[in-house]
Design a protein around this motif. Structure first.
Motif, PDB file in Angstrom:
ATOM      1  N   GLY A  11       0.838  -1.196   0.000  1.00 15.85           N
ATOM      2  CA  GLY A  11       0.000   0.000   0.000  1.00 15.85           C
ATOM      3  C   GLY A  11       0.872   1.244   0.000  1.00 15.85           C
ATOM      4  N   ASN A  12       0.236   2.391  -0.247  1.00 19.54           N
ATOM      5  CA  ASN A  12       1.003   3.641  -0.309  1.00 19.54           C
ATOM      6  C   ASN A  12       1.677   3.970   1.021  1.00 19.54           C
ATOM      7  OD1 ASN A  12      -0.058   3.798  -2.854  1.00 19.54           O
ATOM      8  ND2 ASN A  12      -0.702   5.928  -2.664  1.00 19.54           N
ATOM      9  N   PHE A  13       2.622   4.893   0.950  1.00 17.60           N
ATOM     10  CA  PHE A  13       3.311   5.300   2.174  1.00 17.60           C
ATOM     11  C   PHE A  13       2.308   5.980   3.120  1.00 17.60           C
ATOM     12  CE2 PHE A  13       3.355   9.857   1.515  1.00 17.60           C
ATOM     13  CZ  PHE A  13       3.169   9.964   0.139  1.00 17.60           C
ATOM     14  N   GLY A  14       2.509   5.775   4.391  1.00 15.13           N
ATOM     15  CA  GLY A  14       1.709   6.478   5.396  1.00 15.13           C
ATOM     16  C   GLY A  14       0.293   5.978   5.616  1.00 15.13           C
ATOM     17  N   VAL A  15      -0.100   4.879   4.971  1.00 16.70           N
ATOM     18  CA  VAL A  15      -1.478   4.404   5.146  1.00 16.70           C
ATOM     19  C   VAL A  15      -1.668   3.683   6.487  1.00 16.70           C
ATOM     20  CG1 VAL A  15      -2.014   4.227   2.683  1.00 16.70           C
ATOM     21  CG2 VAL A  15      -0.982   2.274   3.876  1.00 16.70           C
ATOM     22  N   GLY A  16      -0.549   3.289   7.101  1.00 20.31           N
ATOM     23  CA  GLY A  16      -0.653   2.648   8.417  1.00 20.31           C
ATOM     24  C   GLY A  16      -0.253   1.179   8.439  1.00 20.31           C
ATOM     25  N   LYS A  17       0.597   0.764   7.489  1.00 12.47           N
ATOM     26  CA  LYS A  17       1.029  -0.638   7.450  1.00 12.47           C
ATOM     27  C   LYS A  17       1.777  -1.018   8.730  1.00 12.47           C
ATOM     28  CE  LYS A  17       3.280   0.141   3.603  1.00 12.47           C
ATOM     29  NZ  LYS A  17       2.834   1.527   3.384  1.00 12.47           N
ATOM     30  N   THR A  18       2.799  -0.205   9.056  1.00 11.54           N
ATOM     31  CA  THR A  18       3.590  -0.493  10.253  1.00 11.54           C
ATOM     32  C   THR A  18       2.713  -0.445  11.504  1.00 11.54           C
ATOM     33  OG1 THR A  18       5.544   0.419   9.166  1.00 11.54           O
ATOM     34  CG2 THR A  18       5.638   0.198  11.568  1.00 11.54           C
ATOM     35  N   SER A  19       1.809   0.528  11.555  1.00 10.82           N
ATOM     36  CA  SER A  19       0.928   0.656  12.721  1.00 10.82           C
ATOM     37  C   SER A  19       0.036  -0.571  12.870  1.00 10.82           C
ATOM     38  CB  SER A  19       0.060   1.910  12.595  1.00 10.82           C
ATOM     39  OG  SER A  19       0.871   3.044  12.460  1.00 10.82           O
ATOM     40  N   TYR A  82      -3.393  -5.644   1.647  1.00 12.15           N
ATOM     41  CA  TYR A  82      -3.249  -4.397   0.903  1.00 12.15           C
ATOM     42  C   TYR A  82      -3.974  -3.295   1.671  1.00 12.15           C
ATOM     43  CZ  TYR A  82      -2.459  -1.267  -2.951  1.00 12.15           C
ATOM     44  OH  TYR A  82      -2.004  -0.212  -3.703  1.00 12.15           O
ATOM     45  N   VAL A  83      -3.249  -2.277   2.050  1.00  7.22           N
ATOM     46  CA  VAL A  83      -3.798  -1.265   2.960  1.00  7.22           C
ATOM     47  C   VAL A  83      -4.042   0.063   2.235  1.00  7.22           C
ATOM     48  CG1 VAL A  83      -3.486  -0.096   5.186  1.00  7.22           C
ATOM     49  CG2 VAL A  83      -2.429  -2.330   4.801  1.00  7.22           C
ATOM     50  N   ILE A  84      -5.216   0.656   2.499  1.00 10.12           N
ATOM     51  CA  ILE A  84      -5.467   2.019   2.030  1.00 10.12           C
ATOM     52  C   ILE A  84      -5.817   2.901   3.231  1.00 10.12           C
ATOM     53  CG2 ILE A  84      -6.360   1.198  -0.207  1.00 10.12           C
ATOM     54  CD1 ILE A  84      -9.163   2.275   1.102  1.00 10.12           C
ATOM     55  N   ASP A  85      -5.761   4.204   3.020  1.00  9.17           N
ATOM     56  CA  ASP A  85      -6.102   5.160   4.065  1.00  9.17           C
ATOM     57  C   ASP A  85      -7.443   5.790   3.666  1.00  9.17           C
ATOM     58  OD1 ASP A  85      -6.408   7.481   5.549  1.00  9.17           O
ATOM     59  OD2 ASP A  85      -4.273   8.009   5.516  1.00  9.17           O
ATOM     60  N   SER A 101      -2.422  -6.386 -10.980  1.00 10.45           N
ATOM     61  CA  SER A 101      -1.015  -6.684 -11.298  1.00 10.45           C
ATOM     62  C   SER A 101      -0.394  -7.588 -10.231  1.00 10.45           C
ATOM     63  CB  SER A 101      -0.206  -5.391 -11.506  1.00 10.45           C
ATOM     64  OG  SER A 101       0.116  -4.807 -10.278  1.00 10.45           O
ATOM     65  N   LEU A 102      -0.900  -7.471  -9.001  1.00  8.62           N
ATOM     66  CA  LEU A 102      -0.450  -8.411  -7.965  1.00  8.62           C
ATOM     67  C   LEU A 102      -0.904  -9.833  -8.280  1.00  8.62           C
ATOM     68  CD1 LEU A 102      -0.991  -6.553  -4.555  1.00  8.62           C
ATOM     69  CD2 LEU A 102       1.154  -7.430  -5.485  1.00  8.62           C
ATOM     70  N   GLU A 103      -2.130  -9.923  -8.775  1.00 12.55           N
ATOM     71  CA  GLU A 103      -2.661 -11.256  -9.106  1.00 12.55           C
ATOM     72  C   GLU A 103      -1.879 -11.897 -10.256  1.00 12.55           C
ATOM     73  OE1 GLU A 103      -7.262 -10.675  -7.536  1.00 12.55           O
ATOM     74  OE2 GLU A 103      -6.731 -10.127  -9.597  1.00 12.55           O
ATOM     75  N   ASP A 104      -1.393 -11.037 -11.149  1.00  9.40           N
ATOM     76  CA  ASP A 104      -0.544 -11.561 -12.225  1.00  9.40           C
ATOM     77  C   ASP A 104       0.779 -12.081 -11.683  1.00  9.40           C
ATOM     78  OD1 ASP A 104      -2.429 -10.971 -14.050  1.00  9.40           O
ATOM     79  OD2 ASP A 104      -1.498  -9.091 -14.740  1.00  9.40           O
ATOM     80  N   LEU A 105       1.352 -11.297 -10.790  1.00  6.22           N
ATOM     81  CA  LEU A 105       2.665 -11.659 -10.251  1.00  6.22           C
ATOM     82  C   LEU A 105       2.583 -12.876  -9.339  1.00  6.22           C
ATOM     83  CD1 LEU A 105       5.686 -10.700  -9.947  1.00  6.22           C
ATOM     84  CD2 LEU A 105       4.947  -9.562  -7.844  1.00  6.22           C
ATOM     85  N   LEU A 106       1.539 -12.918  -8.525  1.00  5.27           N
ATOM     86  CA  LEU A 106       1.417 -13.990  -7.537  1.00  5.27           C
ATOM     87  C   LEU A 106       0.051 -14.657  -7.666  1.00  5.27           C
ATOM     88  CD1 LEU A 106       2.754 -11.847  -4.550  1.00  5.27           C
ATOM     89  CD2 LEU A 106       4.026 -13.678  -5.668  1.00  5.27           C
ATOM     90  N   PRO A 107      -0.091 -15.498  -8.693  1.00  9.37           N
ATOM     91  CA  PRO A 107      -1.405 -16.111  -8.921  1.00  9.37           C
ATOM     92  C   PRO A 107      -1.830 -16.956  -7.723  1.00  9.37           C
ATOM     93  CG  PRO A 107       0.202 -16.753 -10.624  1.00  9.37           C
ATOM     94  CD  PRO A 107       0.937 -15.964  -9.612  1.00  9.37           C
ATOM     95  N   ASN A 108      -3.101 -16.909  -7.418  1.00  7.81           N
ATOM     96  CA  ASN A 108      -3.682 -17.723  -6.336  1.00  7.81           C
ATOM     97  C   ASN A 108      -3.216 -17.356  -4.932  1.00  7.81           C
ATOM     98  OD1 ASN A 108      -5.063 -19.273  -8.275  1.00  7.81           O
ATOM     99  ND2 ASN A 108      -3.185 -20.463  -8.604  1.00  7.81           N
ATOM    100  N   LYS A 113      -7.998  -6.862   1.704  1.00  7.86           N
ATOM    101  CA  LYS A 113      -7.929  -5.400   1.556  1.00  7.86           C
ATOM    102  C   LYS A 113      -8.371  -4.728   2.848  1.00  7.86           C
ATOM    103  CE  LYS A 113      -9.343  -6.581  -2.643  1.00  7.86           C
ATOM    104  NZ  LYS A 113     -10.692  -6.877  -3.050  1.00  7.86           N
ATOM    105  N   VAL A 114      -7.551  -3.820   3.313  1.00  8.64           N
ATOM    106  CA  VAL A 114      -7.824  -3.169   4.586  1.00  8.64           C
ATOM    107  C   VAL A 114      -7.970  -1.662   4.377  1.00  8.64           C
ATOM    108  CG1 VAL A 114      -6.749  -2.496   6.766  1.00  8.64           C
ATOM    109  CG2 VAL A 114      -6.721  -4.891   6.063  1.00  8.64           C
ATOM    110  N   ALA A 115      -9.105  -1.110   4.835  1.00  9.17           N
ATOM    111  CA  ALA A 115      -9.275   0.348   4.836  1.00  9.17           C
ATOM    112  C   ALA A 115      -8.977   0.820   6.252  1.00  9.17           C
ATOM    113  CB  ALA A 115     -10.692   0.719   4.423  1.00  9.17           C
ATOM    114  N   ASN A 116      -7.910   1.569   6.400  1.00  3.81           N
ATOM    115  CA  ASN A 116      -7.417   1.894   7.742  1.00  3.81           C
ATOM    116  C   ASN A 116      -7.771   3.333   8.147  1.00  3.81           C
ATOM    117  OD1 ASN A 116      -5.965   1.334  10.132  1.00  3.81           O
ATOM    118  ND2 ASN A 116      -4.141   2.344   9.296  1.00  3.81           N
TER     119      ASN A 116
END
Ligand SMILES: Nc1nc2c(ncn2[C@@H]2O[C@H](COP(=O)(O)OP(=O)(O)OP(=O)(O)O)[C@@H](O)[C@H]2O)c(=O)[nH]1
Ligand SMILES: [Mg+2]
Lengths: 161, 277
Positions: A11-19, A82-85, A101-108, A113-116
């Motif tokens: 997810g984008n920077f600052g959305v709260g992944k580390t938190s 996958y985190v959004i703010d 594009s994630l699904e292409d890279l890592l099928p299955n 999805k997390v709205a934080n």
């Protein structure tokens, strides 16, 4: 190794992944923003349907439009959060493209999805914003007060085994 | 009496004293001249100093050796008692680091103080002699520079998940170390695109991490102390043997190749390093 799983937060920077990770693993939260440099690794054991799963959590530096996370960090992942703010539309405007594009890279590989940062919304705002989100299957979380954080990770853990 | 008469009387009475004063004055001046003129002073003092320096040089060990020996030995012993007793069972390697640091500091200090009085090599010999016979704690000091195997990790490429491991002390969370090593490796790969750059060693204080990449997994070995050629060659041999065995078993029957089996293989192979075989 059978029950160890690599879980990666994106997810984008600052959305709260580390938190979110801090809240989930240590039950701690801080209002200070310390952007993640590179990757932080944490570990959490969870029981899913009587089975022990040890989640090795990769908390990666956030993406911006200029800077994408190299794919090699994502390879080998068994699950993605996958985190959004909720307050920053720029963090979810192109989410469909990101996810596919994630699904292409890592099928299955399961993606939760997390709205934080929902603690920052009034009830009215919450309904309004959620209705306008491009995807509806988000887990609404607050890393600050801890609401639904465990649920988000558990939801992923369940789909890992 | 008027003033003039008084002066005359004074001259008569103090004539002797004045002469002596003058003489003294001249002597002081002469001495002053010698002292403030280095060229004049040196030839007078140098022989005496040289004698003293010679004497000290020759007799330093006898004069002060015992005292210094005792005080240094006490210093080392005291902190060893405290630190070693409390920590050695839990984190022996920290002690080693502490002692090696203390020894380095000590050597620096002595170097500085006694510079040319006598050589550091002499001290090394002396220190070795003290610890020649001696009890277990002191052995830690002699082991100091010996290379030693601390940890072995077998880690899956990409996911960074631990497949098997060996640890002398069990103080680290090996799952997390495996993840972190993989993240660092990935970082290096990204930083030097082109494909040929693979991280092979990481050095950190007293530790050296040696990484050997195979297709689906890599082996990371943590060594403490000073790597010498002998040890390195042994390690290389063991690594090759080990990897061959793992490849055979892992590729032969992937499904039934368990973490325990791998751990056994690691122990059987790398265990030789610390046993001095
Ligand atoms: N109110 C509120 N603030 C939050 C929440 N989660 C995170 N924050 C704040 O948002 C800021 C960024 O949080 P981080 O967890 O560092 O974000 P990140 O996604 O790890 O950021 P990068 O590492 O830069 O990608 C910090 O100041 C947090 O205190 C939340 O649920 N509610
Ligand atoms: Mg972060």
């Amino acid at each position: 190794m059978g029950n160890s799983k690599k879980v990666i937060l994106l997810g984008n920077f600052g959305v709260g992944k580390t938190s979110l990770v801090r809240q989930y693993v240590f039950r701690k939260f801080s209002d200070d923003y310390m952007t993640t440099i590179g990757v932080r690794i944490d570990k959490k054991m969870v029981a899913v349907n009587g089975q022990e799963v040890s989640m090795i959590i990769w908390d990666v530096a956030g993406e911006s439009t200029h800077q994408k996370i190299p794919n090699s960090y994502k390879l080998g992942a068994h699950g993605i959060i996958y985190v959004i703010d909720v307050l920053r539309p720029s963090t979810y405007l192109s989410i469909e493209k990101e996810i596919s594009s994630l699904e292409d890279l890592l099928p299955n590989v399961p993606i939760v999805k997390v709205a934080n940062k929902i603690d920052l919304l009034t009830e009215k705002e919450r309904i309004e914003i959620v209705n306008n989100l491009p995807l509806n299957d988000y887990v609404l979380c607050s890393a600050k007060n801890g609401s639904n954080v465990e649920d988000a990770f558990n939801k992923l853990a369940e789909s890992l085994i | 009496m008027d003033k003039q008469k008084f002066e005359v009387l004074k001259d008569i009475l103090f004539e002797d004293a004045r002469k002596r004063n003058e003489e003294l004055d001249n002597k002081v001046k002469a001495i002053d001249e010698i002292i403030s003129d280095r060229a004049k002073l040196e030839p007078r003092i140098a022989p005496i100093l040289e004698d003293q320096v010679h004497y000290l040089e020759k007799n330093f060990p006898t004069l002060f050796g015992a005292a210094i020996t005792a005080s240094i030995r006490k210093q080392i012993k005291d902190s060893q008692d405290e630190v070693v007793d409390a920590l050695y069972p839990i984190i022996g390697k920290m002690i080693k680091k502490y002692i090696s640091l203390e020894l380095a500091r000590l050597s620096e200090r002595i170097d500085r103080q006694l510079d040319r009085a006598f050589s550091w090599e002499g001290w090394i010999r002396r220190i070795k002699a003290w610890f020649g016979g001696v009890d277990e704690r002191d052995l830690i000091m002699t082991e100091l520079a010996q290379p030693e195997l601390e940890e072995v990790f077998v880690i899956q490429q990409e996911s960074g998940l631990l497949m098997g491991s060996y640890s002398k002390h069990q103080t680290l969370d090996q799952d997390m170390v495996a993840g972190m090593l993989t993240a660092i490796k990935t970082f290096v790969k990204e930083a030097f695109p082109g494909g040929y750059q693979e991280l092979e060693t990481i050095e950190y204080e007293n530790y050296k991490i040696i990484i050997n990449n195979l297709k689906s997994f890599y082996v990371a070995v943590v060594i403490s102390g000073n790597m010498n050629t002998d040890f390195k060659m042994k390690l290389d041999d063991i690594m090759t043997d080990f990897e061959q065995q793992v490849m055979e078993k892992y590729l032969g029957d992937k499904e039934n190749f368990s973490e325990d089996q791998l751990t056994e293989l690691i122990k059987a192979n790398f265990g030789k390093l610390n046993n001095g075989e």
